[in-house]
Enzyme design. Structure first.
Site, mmCIF file in Angstrom:
data_model
loop_
_atom_site.group_PDB
_atom_site.id
_atom_site.type_symbol
_atom_site.label_atom_id
_atom_site.label_comp_id
_atom_site.label_asym_id
_atom_site.label_seq_id
_atom_site.Cartn_x
_atom_site.Cartn_y
_atom_site.Cartn_z
ATOM 1 N N CYS A 21 -1.013 8.000 13.967
ATOM 2 C CA CYS A 21 -2.152 6.507 12.655
ATOM 3 C C CYS A 21 -3.747 6.266 12.982
ATOM 4 O O CYS A 21 -4.688 6.711 14.324
ATOM 5 C CB CYS A 21 -1.634 5.098 13.365
ATOM 6 S SG CYS A 21 -2.133 4.176 12.500
ATOM 7 N N ARG A 56 -5.822 3.150 13.312
ATOM 8 C CA ARG A 56 -5.790 2.056 14.401
ATOM 9 C C ARG A 56 -7.152 1.092 14.910
ATOM 10 O O ARG A 56 -6.982 -0.085 15.645
ATOM 11 C CB ARG A 56 -5.742 3.024 15.735
ATOM 12 C CG ARG A 56 -4.253 3.344 16.229
ATOM 13 C CD ARG A 56 -4.109 4.831 17.490
ATOM 14 N NE ARG A 56 -4.742 6.208 16.801
ATOM 15 C CZ ARG A 56 -4.815 6.803 18.253
ATOM 16 N NH1 ARG A 56 -4.168 6.342 19.134
ATOM 17 N NH2 ARG A 56 -4.908 8.076 17.381
ATOM 18 N N TRP A 71 -1.614 -1.360 5.202
ATOM 19 C CA TRP A 71 -1.639 -1.246 4.538
ATOM 20 C C TRP A 71 -1.925 0.209 3.647
ATOM 21 O O TRP A 71 -2.372 1.158 5.002
ATOM 22 C CB TRP A 71 -2.994 -1.670 3.529
ATOM 23 C CG TRP A 71 -4.575 -1.424 4.375
ATOM 24 C CD1 TRP A 71 -4.932 0.085 4.183
ATOM 25 C CD2 TRP A 71 -4.245 -1.802 5.396
ATOM 26 N NE1 TRP A 71 -5.815 -0.168 5.287
ATOM 27 C CE2 TRP A 71 -5.787 -1.714 5.931
ATOM 28 C CE3 TRP A 71 -5.214 -3.184 6.073
ATOM 29 C CZ2 TRP A 71 -7.009 -2.172 7.427
ATOM 30 C CZ3 TRP A 71 -5.463 -4.393 7.063
ATOM 31 C CH2 TRP A 71 -6.665 -3.285 8.091
ATOM 32 N N GLU A 83 -1.420 9.153 0.838
ATOM 33 C CA GLU A 83 -0.471 8.929 1.885
ATOM 34 C C GLU A 83 1.018 9.396 0.228
ATOM 35 O O GLU A 83 1.678 9.899 0.303
ATOM 36 C CB GLU A 83 0.603 7.871 2.387
ATOM 37 C CG GLU A 83 -0.867 7.996 3.965
ATOM 38 C CD GLU A 83 0.409 6.514 4.497
ATOM 39 O OE1 GLU A 83 -1.164 5.651 4.698
ATOM 40 O OE2 GLU A 83 1.258 6.657 5.761
HETATM 41 N N1 ARG Z 1 3.485 8.073 5.120
HETATM 42 C C1 ARG Z 1 4.332 6.719 4.820
HETATM 43 C C2 ARG Z 1 4.623 6.131 3.098
HETATM 44 O O1 ARG Z 1 4.384 6.780 2.355
HETATM 45 C C3 ARG Z 1 3.947 5.343 5.917
HETATM 46 C C4 ARG Z 1 3.488 5.923 6.725
HETATM 47 C C5 ARG Z 1 2.548 4.023 7.373
HETATM 48 N N2 ARG Z 1 1.684 3.878 6.437
HETATM 49 C C6 ARG Z 1 0.398 3.067 6.815
HETATM 50 N N3 ARG Z 1 -0.213 2.823 5.790
HETATM 51 N N4 ARG Z 1 0.560 2.038 7.424
HETATM 52 O O2 ARG Z 1 4.845 5.084 2.747
#
Ligand code: ARG
Length: 369
Positions: free
Chosen positions: A72, A75, A243, A248
């Site tokens: 992560c 953090r 968030w 991602e």
């Molecule tokens: N990578 C995952 C997604 O696209 C989420 C994982 C957690 N990500 C976060 N920003 N807490 O749904």
């Protein structure tokens, strides 16, 4: 990360409890309570083979688990995690209510609050609660004659839900139901109420044609399939969220060929020649997709971070941990953002990938994958 659930053994349980309690209370500057608390835990394990955490222990334990999450990048904010105690929920309906509350509390109309809800942990090796969903909100995937509709990553779970009588509308963005398992019963399925699902339609700040792609994503990623281990207790249902970092969604969920795979369409909209690698059409499409996601979340007042800012925040986390004399562990291949990684300090740093507890661990998917 992939560690299987440790075999239940009361001696191991005490040992893990002791090392957690010592660290937890030391960090909270409550060393004077350690001896009494350990005596209490020892007596409980001797008598019942089990012990229960206090609220302060789950609060700080869950925060430590975030701090120890090697993959992560977010953090820095570990101490701001809100910990909701739902260990008293002993029916699927009760768990469902708590999940609804989690969604509402964490979403907070877009001002997302990092939140975790803890359900009853395993007792003497017996699992009490398991949420089958990968995240509380995710889109269904369907195999059709003209290819996959929706999220290909959810084909197996979608098939399971359909085998249980659930039917989606068949769009690219059907929110999956929650599948909640109590002890060794078959899971019960619940629809997520619409008003608890904040979604963001994706538009580009400069290109009107972007709307025609019809992209959207949900605001809050609530990972619900991992096991949280604290002091030898196994919280097999402990959904948590932060968030999003825009990459991602834009560089993975939308871009991966085995996910929504939209780079070719974006490149076409941009008028690029997708037959020539050296046009760097994928790279240009990725940048514009990321811009669009950041722009759209910001437009709707939904909290999101770009990867440059996230990397700076991670650097601040590393400095802060060094200051209090803690080693930062990390998984380099996950910490580097999937776009322009070498523009961040993470790329140029090596990390020790040792796993310390408390931490989050993967669990076997309970359905046919
Ligand atoms: N990578 C995952 C997604 O696209 C989420 C994982 C957690 N990500 C976060 N920003 N807490 O749904």
């Amino acid at each position: 990360m992939h560690a299987p659930v440790p075999e239940y053994d009361p001696d191991d349980l005490y040992e893990a409890a002791e090392s957690f309690v010592r660290q937890c209370y030391a960090e909270l500057e409550r060393e004077d309570e350690i001896d009494d608390r350990l005596a209490e835990i020892r007596a409980s394990i001797e008598e019942t083979g089990h012990y229960e955490h206090t609220y302060d222990e789950i609060e700080h334990g869950a925060r430590m688990a975030w701090r120890n999450s090697n993959r992560c990048i977010g953090r820095l904010f570990w101490e701001a995690l809100d910990v909701i105690d739902a260990r008293d929920r002993d029916t699927a309906e009760g768990v469902f209510d708590a999940l609804c509350h989690h969604l509402e509390y964490a979403t907070n109309d877009g001002d997302i609050r990092p939140t975790i809800t803890l359900f009853e942990p395993m007792v003497r090796g017996e699992r009490q609660v398991r949420i089958w969903n990968y995240e509380l909100i995710r889109y269904a995937g369907y195999e059709t004659d003209d290819g996959t509709v929706g999220d290909p990553d959810e084909l197996a779970f979608t098939n399971y839900c359909r085998s249980r009588g659930w039917e989606g509308e068949g769009t690219d963005y059907d929110v999956l139901p929650l599948a909640i398992q109590m002890r060794d019963h078959e899971p019960e399925l619940f629809e997520v109420p619409d008003d608890l699902v904040l979604e963001v339609p994706i538009a580009h700040p400069d290109y009107d044609w972007f709307d025609d792609l019809g992209l959207q994503w949900y605001a809050v990623p609530v990972v619900s399939n991992m096991r949280l281990a604290i002091g030898g207790l196994q919280y097999t249902a402990a959904p948590f969220n932060g968030w999003y970092m825009a990459t991602e969604i834009a560089a993975r969920n939308f871009a991966d060929e085995d996910r929504y795979d939209v780079l070719p369409e974006v490149a076409e909209g941009l008028g690029l020649d997708t037959d020539r690698n050296r046009e760097l059409w994928k790279d240009e499409a990725l940048v514009e997709l990321n811009r669009a996601v950041l722009h759209s979340f910001e437009r709707d007042g939904v909290k999101i971070v770009d990867h440059h800012t996230a990397a700076e925040q991670f650097e601040a986390f590393e400095r802060r941990e060094a200051k209090v004399g803690r080693e930062v562990t990390g998984d380099w291949s996950w910490l580097i953002p999937p776009m322009s990684p070498a523009t961040t300090h993470i790329f140029h740093t090596t990390y020790d990938d040792t796993i310390t507890t408390p931490n989050f661990f993967y669990q076997e998917p309970p359905y046919e994958d």
